[in-house]
Write a protein that holds these residues in place. Sequence first.
Motif, mmCIF file in Angstrom:
data_model
loop_
_atom_site.group_PDB
_atom_site.id
_atom_site.type_symbol
_atom_site.label_atom_id
_atom_site.label_comp_id
_atom_site.label_asym_id
_atom_site.label_seq_id
_atom_site.Cartn_x
_atom_site.Cartn_y
_atom_site.Cartn_z
ATOM 1 N N GLN A 59 -6.936 25.309 -2.839
ATOM 2 C CA GLN A 59 -7.113 26.746 -3.005
ATOM 3 C C GLN A 59 -5.764 27.470 -2.976
ATOM 4 N N PRO A 60 -5.073 27.560 -4.104
ATOM 5 C CA PRO A 60 -3.839 28.364 -4.145
ATOM 6 C C PRO A 60 -4.181 29.848 -4.020
ATOM 7 N N ARG A 61 -3.427 30.570 -3.186
ATOM 8 C CA ARG A 61 -3.756 31.959 -2.878
ATOM 9 C C ARG A 61 -2.571 32.894 -3.087
ATOM 10 N N TYR A 62 -2.891 34.126 -3.476
ATOM 11 C CA TYR A 62 -1.862 35.157 -3.635
ATOM 12 C C TYR A 62 -2.341 36.433 -2.949
ATOM 13 N N LEU A 63 -1.581 36.900 -1.986
ATOM 14 C CA LEU A 63 -1.936 38.098 -1.231
ATOM 15 C C LEU A 63 -1.693 39.346 -2.078
ATOM 16 N N VAL A 64 -2.742 40.139 -2.260
ATOM 17 C CA VAL A 64 -2.653 41.336 -3.099
ATOM 18 C C VAL A 64 -2.391 42.591 -2.276
ATOM 19 N N TYR A 65 -3.102 42.718 -1.163
ATOM 20 C CA TYR A 65 -2.977 43.948 -0.365
ATOM 21 C C TYR A 65 -3.300 43.653 1.090
ATOM 22 N N THR A 66 -2.573 44.303 1.990
ATOM 23 C CA THR A 66 -2.875 44.199 3.410
ATOM 24 C C THR A 66 -2.485 45.479 4.122
ATOM 25 N N THR A 67 -3.263 45.850 5.108
ATOM 26 C CA THR A 67 -2.884 46.976 5.950
ATOM 27 C C THR A 67 -1.829 46.496 6.951
ATOM 28 N N LYS A 68 -1.107 47.455 7.540
ATOM 29 C CA LYS A 68 -0.039 47.124 8.477
ATOM 30 C C LYS A 68 -0.163 47.974 9.741
ATOM 31 N N GLN A 69 0.236 47.375 10.832
ATOM 32 C CA GLN A 69 0.275 48.089 12.097
ATOM 33 C C GLN A 69 1.699 48.523 12.363
#
Length: 219
Positions: A179-189
């Motif tokens: 399962q190759p994955r690419y992070l598109v969006y994430t919230t941040k603290q």
Amino acid sequence: MKTRLIFTFFFSILGILSWAQDKKETKKEPLKYEPNFMIGFDVLNTGAAFFSDRKLYQGFISSKVRGNVHAVAEAGFEKNIYQKNGYDAKVNGPFVKLGAFYMLAKDAENEFNGFYAGGKVGGSFYKQEYMAIPVRGFGGSSSSVAFPSSSQSSFWLEGTLGGRVQLFESNFYIDVNLQPRYLVYTTKQDDISPMIIPGFGRSSSKFNMGFAWNIAYKF
């Protein structure tokens, strides 16, 4: 003259009938969906959870939709810690993935045996807590700060490449996939990127690779 007209008429009728028959044969009947489901559970990562800090439990349900196309949904829960380069963080939460795959090659006697490729959209809604984040102070001195637990969310695109094989003559299958994955969006603290994302893995890079070894049952 009459004979010529009769033959012309006869062959014209044959031509029309032949065209109508070809038209009828080329008109395909709409494919009807016949309920079929395969449910699987990842035994590899579950077993590895007993020997590591990463507790990952995940499973899937898939169904042949049409031809070689199968819809798939995955869900799971991950609990993990990150202790590296002065960081001390922990996360836990559920994740889901929705998508489809295409059977690239399959067994002539069993269409569920074979190799496949596809893609999914994944998302996770989790809690994270930073016990220590390194900061550089005045004069080059180093220290750390902590942040309380917070709720975050991340989304990614995921490819899948794998294969499945039936176990003897039973309804059980072994399903293995990358399962190759690419992070598109994430919230941040406080503008701090997450160290680990449940279902995605370590997020120090936008690219990641997952692996699953499932035991599945076909209904």
